[in-house]
Motif scaffolding. Structure first.
Motif, PDB file in Angstrom:
ATOM      1  N   GLY A  68      69.234  73.519  25.791  1.00  0.00           N
ATOM      2  CA  GLY A  68      68.865  74.895  25.163  1.00  0.00           C
ATOM      3  C   GLY A  68      68.369  75.769  26.272  1.00  0.00           C
ATOM      4  N   GLU A  69      68.255  77.027  25.953  1.00  0.00           N
ATOM      5  CA  GLU A  69      67.930  78.168  26.898  1.00  0.00           C
ATOM      6  C   GLU A  69      66.682  77.542  27.813  1.00  0.00           C
ATOM      7  OE1 GLU A  69      66.847  82.856  27.087  1.00  0.00           O
ATOM      8  OE2 GLU A  69      67.514  81.842  25.108  1.00  0.00           O
ATOM      9  N   ALA A  70      65.391  77.121  27.149  1.00  0.00           N
ATOM     10  CA  ALA A  70      64.480  76.722  27.799  1.00  0.00           C
ATOM     11  C   ALA A  70      64.651  75.772  28.952  1.00  0.00           C
ATOM     12  CB  ALA A  70      63.361  76.188  26.836  1.00  0.00           C
ATOM     13  N   SER A  71      65.354  74.720  28.588  1.00  0.00           N
ATOM     14  CA  SER A  71      65.936  73.728  29.734  1.00  0.00           C
ATOM     15  C   SER A  71      66.617  74.363  30.690  1.00  0.00           C
ATOM     16  CB  SER A  71      66.363  72.811  28.828  1.00  0.00           C
ATOM     17  OG  SER A  71      67.004  71.622  29.788  1.00  0.00           O
ATOM     18  N   GLU A  72      67.584  75.297  30.492  1.00  0.00           N
ATOM     19  CA  GLU A  72      68.325  75.947  31.451  1.00  0.00           C
ATOM     20  C   GLU A  72      67.355  76.634  32.381  1.00  0.00           C
ATOM     21  OE1 GLU A  72      71.553  76.213  31.947  1.00  0.00           O
ATOM     22  OE2 GLU A  72      72.246  74.992  30.471  1.00  0.00           O
ATOM     23  N   LEU A  73      66.479  77.330  31.682  1.00  0.00           N
ATOM     24  CA  LEU A  73      65.489  78.203  32.587  1.00  0.00           C
ATOM     25  C   LEU A  73      64.611  77.255  33.483  1.00  0.00           C
ATOM     26  CD1 LEU A  73      64.379  80.948  30.091  1.00  0.00           C
ATOM     27  CD2 LEU A  73      65.587  81.121  32.058  1.00  0.00           C
ATOM     28  N   SER A  74      64.142  76.119  32.832  1.00  0.00           N
ATOM     29  CA  SER A  74      63.533  75.218  33.636  1.00  0.00           C
ATOM     30  C   SER A  74      64.095  74.858  34.929  1.00  0.00           C
ATOM     31  CB  SER A  74      62.817  73.909  32.925  1.00  0.00           C
ATOM     32  OG  SER A  74      61.941  74.363  31.935  1.00  0.00           O
ATOM     33  N   VAL A  75      65.363  74.192  34.683  1.00  0.00           N
ATOM     34  CA  VAL A  75      66.325  73.726  35.866  1.00  0.00           C
ATOM     35  C   VAL A  75      66.331  74.979  36.699  1.00  0.00           C
ATOM     36  CG1 VAL A  75      68.625  72.953  36.457  1.00  0.00           C
ATOM     37  CG2 VAL A  75      67.182  72.155  34.452  1.00  0.00           C
ATOM     38  N   ALA A  76      66.558  76.307  36.344  1.00  0.00           N
ATOM     39  CA  ALA A  76      67.009  77.187  37.344  1.00  0.00           C
ATOM     40  C   ALA A  76      65.664  77.381  38.159  1.00  0.00           C
ATOM     41  CB  ALA A  76      67.254  78.520  36.517  1.00  0.00           C
ATOM     42  N   SER A  77      64.419  77.386  37.465  1.00  0.00           N
ATOM     43  CA  SER A  77      63.041  77.534  38.314  1.00  0.00           C
ATOM     44  C   SER A  77      62.932  76.405  39.269  1.00  0.00           C
ATOM     45  CB  SER A  77      61.927  77.461  37.198  1.00  0.00           C
ATOM     46  OG  SER A  77      60.721  77.277  38.067  1.00  0.00           O
ATOM     47  N   ALA A  78      63.553  75.271  38.742  1.00  0.00           N
ATOM     48  CA  ALA A  78      63.303  73.841  39.738  1.00  0.00           C
ATOM     49  C   ALA A  78      64.316  74.218  40.945  1.00  0.00           C
ATOM     50  CB  ALA A  78      63.564  72.629  39.222  1.00  0.00           C
ATOM     51  N   PHE A  79      65.433  74.506  40.807  1.00  0.00           N
ATOM     52  CA  PHE A  79      66.578  74.928  41.724  1.00  0.00           C
ATOM     53  C   PHE A  79      65.986  75.904  42.678  1.00  0.00           C
ATOM     54  CE2 PHE A  79      70.139  77.126  43.661  1.00  0.00           C
ATOM     55  CZ  PHE A  79      70.833  76.311  44.173  1.00  0.00           C
ATOM     56  N   ALA A  80      65.598  77.052  42.289  1.00  0.00           N
ATOM     57  CA  ALA A  80      64.803  77.943  43.178  1.00  0.00           C
ATOM     58  C   ALA A  80      63.682  77.425  43.959  1.00  0.00           C
ATOM     59  CB  ALA A  80      64.269  79.091  42.322  1.00  0.00           C
ATOM     60  N   ALA A  81      62.726  76.802  43.394  1.00  0.00           N
ATOM     61  CA  ALA A  81      61.735  76.069  44.181  1.00  0.00           C
ATOM     62  C   ALA A  81      62.401  75.032  45.427  1.00  0.00           C
ATOM     63  CB  ALA A  81      60.678  75.241  43.252  1.00  0.00           C
ATOM     64  N   ALA A  82      63.221  74.351  44.938  1.00  0.00           N
ATOM     65  CA  ALA A  82      64.039  73.459  45.800  1.00  0.00           C
ATOM     66  C   ALA A  82      64.590  74.199  46.934  1.00  0.00           C
ATOM     67  CB  ALA A  82      65.008  72.415  45.092  1.00  0.00           C
ATOM     68  N   ALA A  83      64.996  75.303  46.539  1.00  0.00           N
ATOM     69  CA  ALA A  83      65.864  75.948  47.510  1.00  0.00           C
ATOM     70  C   ALA A  83      64.978  76.575  48.723  1.00  0.00           C
ATOM     71  CB  ALA A  83      66.753  77.264  46.899  1.00  0.00           C
ATOM     72  N   ASP A  84      63.830  77.019  48.381  1.00  0.00           N
ATOM     73  CA  ASP A  84      62.770  77.655  48.885  1.00  0.00           C
ATOM     74  C   ASP A  84      62.218  76.431  49.902  1.00  0.00           C
ATOM     75  OD1 ASP A  84      62.956  80.152  47.920  1.00  0.00           O
ATOM     76  OD2 ASP A  84      61.295  79.839  46.445  1.00  0.00           O
ATOM     77  N   TRP A  85      61.888  75.558  49.201  1.00  0.00           N
ATOM     78  CA  TRP A  85      61.381  74.149  50.175  1.00  0.00           C
ATOM     79  C   TRP A  85      62.476  73.735  51.233  1.00  0.00           C
ATOM     80  CZ3 TRP A  85      63.531  68.848  49.158  1.00  0.00           C
ATOM     81  CH2 TRP A  85      62.828  67.999  49.575  1.00  0.00           C
ATOM     82  N   LEU A  86      63.631  73.745  50.883  1.00  0.00           N
ATOM     83  CA  LEU A  86      64.602  73.556  52.039  1.00  0.00           C
ATOM     84  C   LEU A  86      64.772  74.675  53.024  1.00  0.00           C
ATOM     85  CD1 LEU A  86      67.598  72.035  50.036  1.00  0.00           C
ATOM     86  CD2 LEU A  86      66.075  70.973  51.530  1.00  0.00           C
ATOM     87  N   ARG A  87      64.478  76.143  52.677  1.00  0.00           N
ATOM     88  CA  ARG A  87      64.562  77.024  53.701  1.00  0.00           C
ATOM     89  C   ARG A  87      63.358  76.903  54.563  1.00  0.00           C
ATOM     90  NH1 ARG A  87      66.050  80.198  48.844  1.00  0.00           N
ATOM     91  NH2 ARG A  87      68.003  80.888  49.038  1.00  0.00           N
ATOM     92  N   GLU A  88      62.322  76.564  54.013  1.00  0.00           N
ATOM     93  CA  GLU A  88      60.955  76.394  54.866  1.00  0.00           C
ATOM     94  C   GLU A  88      61.148  75.109  55.789  1.00  0.00           C
ATOM     95  OE1 GLU A  88      57.931  76.248  51.953  1.00  0.00           O
ATOM     96  OE2 GLU A  88      58.109  78.301  51.384  1.00  0.00           O
ATOM     97  N   SER A  89      61.776  74.049  55.469  1.00  0.00           N
ATOM     98  CA  SER A  89      61.996  72.681  56.039  1.00  0.00           C
ATOM     99  C   SER A  89      62.828  72.728  56.774  1.00  0.00           C
ATOM    100  CB  SER A  89      61.682  71.517  54.968  1.00  0.00           C
ATOM    101  OG  SER A  89      62.736  71.449  54.188  1.00  0.00           O
ATOM    102  N   GLY A  90      64.149  73.091  56.604  1.00  0.00           N
ATOM    103  CA  GLY A  90      65.319  72.991  57.416  1.00  0.00           C
ATOM    104  C   GLY A  90      65.503  73.997  58.620  1.00  0.00           C
ATOM    105  N   GLN A  91      65.830  73.772  59.591  1.00  0.00           N
ATOM    106  CA  GLN A  91      65.938  74.331  60.812  1.00  0.00           C
ATOM    107  C   GLN A  91      67.311  74.724  61.172  1.00  0.00           C
ATOM    108  OE1 GLN A  91      63.326  76.251  62.003  1.00  0.00           O
ATOM    109  NE2 GLN A  91      62.154  75.412  60.716  1.00  0.00           N
ATOM    110  N   PRO A  92      68.096  75.905  61.323  1.00  0.00           N
ATOM    111  CA  PRO A  92      69.249  76.215  61.827  1.00  0.00           C
ATOM    112  C   PRO A  92      69.563  75.292  62.925  1.00  0.00           C
ATOM    113  CG  PRO A  92      68.321  78.179  61.174  1.00  0.00           C
ATOM    114  CD  PRO A  92      67.157  77.394  61.101  1.00  0.00           C
ATOM    115  N   TYR A  93      70.766  74.468  63.053  1.00  0.00           N
ATOM    116  CA  TYR A  93      71.004  74.139  64.290  1.00  0.00           C
ATOM    117  C   TYR A  93      71.529  74.672  65.389  1.00  0.00           C
ATOM    118  CZ  TYR A  93      71.648  70.119  61.013  1.00  0.00           C
ATOM    119  OH  TYR A  93      71.666  69.141  59.848  1.00  0.00           O
ATOM    120  N   SER A  94      71.169  74.560  66.550  1.00  0.00           N
ATOM    121  CA  SER A  94      71.584  75.286  67.732  1.00  0.00           C
ATOM    122  C   SER A  94      72.994  74.916  68.036  1.00  0.00           C
ATOM    123  CB  SER A  94      70.578  75.021  68.755  1.00  0.00           C
ATOM    124  OG  SER A  94      70.383  73.647  69.173  1.00  0.00           O
ATOM    125  N   GLY A  95      73.555  75.782  68.960  1.00  0.00           N
ATOM    126  CA  GLY A  95      74.750  75.617  69.537  1.00  0.00           C
ATOM    127  C   GLY A  95      75.863  75.697  68.499  1.00  0.00           C
TER     128      GLY A  95
END
Length: 399
Positions: A372-399
């Motif tokens: 349902g809608e509540a589950s969709e919102l929870s997953v969307a929130s988790a996706f956003a949290a995971a994306a932020d985590w990857l932005r903070e931990s992942g470094q663009p490759y050089s070259g």
């Protein structure tokens, strides 16, 4: 009574845990059982309470180990998480399957939720404490992504622990997770190993079957297969009965039983339908196509995350499903790579293994809440949290 309940669930699933089989296993009458405990809901509550107490003892033993460690570097965190999951999937197999069956059933049967709430909260609290000690990003705990990851991996461990390729993949994912998710370089060795394990875990020719709706399949049988797949995703194997499917597609019960004589054959038909839907999703050319698959036709009813989870639980007691389940486990995150590639092009290290790690948490989270809608919102929130985590931990490759 906990032991008796676990034995029933190991052989028949949660659907088999009714008063008569439980009383017979205990060697008492149904009257004695209900007089002592009350209605089925009260009996389930007593079983959950006993399981919760048993789990508490195991958790305290691990807490003692964790407390003795001054620090928990990423490699150690991955090793310890795997050791706990391995113990739950093997030494505590019966109780773990009961936990997963109840967790899954609570998403469509709210009457089970009060009895299960304390056990579920205790499990999550333990794993959240573990992740906190390991230094995992707090946002991944708060949104439920980390708990979802553990739940999903435990389900797959129950079904696939005997496969060396799966055990290696489980370790590889945990190592990447605790090292920050993103690959350290374009040619990271773990990414190469992941690609090899992916190939090893694909079902062989003996695991392939004609897709529902092929030329030699009657139209009503193809509809039956689709209905089986949707029910598997929504209610697990326990919800898959001949009478329910026959009524849903409008054919006589005898006609359906003649073509699919056993529940196992209904399960296999549903699995083939799910696999066909997943294959279409994997081969989608664009994110727009992926979105259409979710919102049109069978995609409106068939949640692939729930379908994967239902099959993993079923495979824990139906070994014939293991090959399919291994293929599904290895393909976690295939589509997510495309999503990250479009929406996070500047983030470095988001490869197939990274996407699989993120997908595992989202899959598990999806299966801890009613659809349902509540589950969709929870997953969307988790996706956003995971994306932020990857932005903070992942470094663009050089070259």
């Amino acid at each position: 009574m906990l032991d008796a309940a676990c034995r029933i669930v190991l052989s028949e699933g949660l659907a088999g845990l009714t008063l008569r089989p439980l009383a017979d296993t205990l060697g008492v009458s149904v009257t004695v059982l209900t007089t002592h405990y009350g209605a089925r809901a009260d009996i389930i509550a007593a079983i959950c309470s006993a399981a919760c107490a048993q789990d508490a003892l195991q958790a305290e033993r691990w807490r003692t180990t964790l407390a003795a460690l001054r620090s928990m570097p990423p490699a150690m965190a991955a090793d310890l998480a795997e050791a706990i999951l391995e113990e739950q999937a093997t030494q505590q197999r019966a109780v773990s399957l009961l936990y997963l069956e109840l967790l899954h059933a609570c998403t469509w049967d709210p009457s089970l939720q009060p009895a299960f709430a304390a056990w579920r909260a205790q499990q999550r609290a333990f794993w959240d404490e573990f992740a906190h000690r390991a230094g995992l990003a707090p946002a991944l705990l708060a949104c439920g992504w980390w708990h979802g990851y553990v739940v999903a991996e435990l389900a797959y461990s129950m079904a696939l622990d005997a496969q060396p390729a799966y055990r290696m993949l489980r370790r590889l994912c945990l190592q990447r997770l605790f090292h920050g998710g993103a690959a350290s370089s374009p040619d990271a060795a773990d990414a190469t190993l992941f690609a090899l394990l992916f190939e090893q875990m694909q079902p062989g020719a003996e695991g392939s079957a004609a897709r529902p709706g092929s030329a030699r399949t009657p139209e009503w049988a193809a509809r039956a297969a689709r209905a089986c797949g949707i029910r598997l995703a929504a209610q697990g194997v326990g919800g898959l009965t001949h009478r329910a499917i026959a009524a849903e597609i409008g054919v006589p019960h005898t006609t359906l039983s003649y073509r699919f004589p056993t529940q196992h054959e209904l399960v296999m038909a549903g699995l083939e339908s799910i696999a066909a839907h997943i294959l279409t999703a994997v081969n989608a050319d664009s994110l727009a196509d992926l979105q259409r698959l979710r919102t049109e036709g069978d995609g409106q009813k068939l949640d692939l995350a729930r379908a994967n989870f239902a099959m993993a639980i079923a495979a824990a007691r139906m070994p014939g499903l293991a090959a399919y389940t291994a293929g599904m486990r290895s393909r976690r995150g295939n589509n997510l790579v495309k999503v990250f590639g479009k929406y996070m092009p500047a983030a470095g290290g988001i490869d197939a293994l990274c996407a699989q790690v993120v997908s595992m948490g989202l899959t598990g989270l999806t299966n801890t809440e009613p659809p349902g809608e509540a589950s969709e919102l929870s997953v969307a929130s988790a996706f956003a949290a995971a994306a932020d985590w990857l932005r903070e931990s992942g470094q663009p490759y050089s070259g």
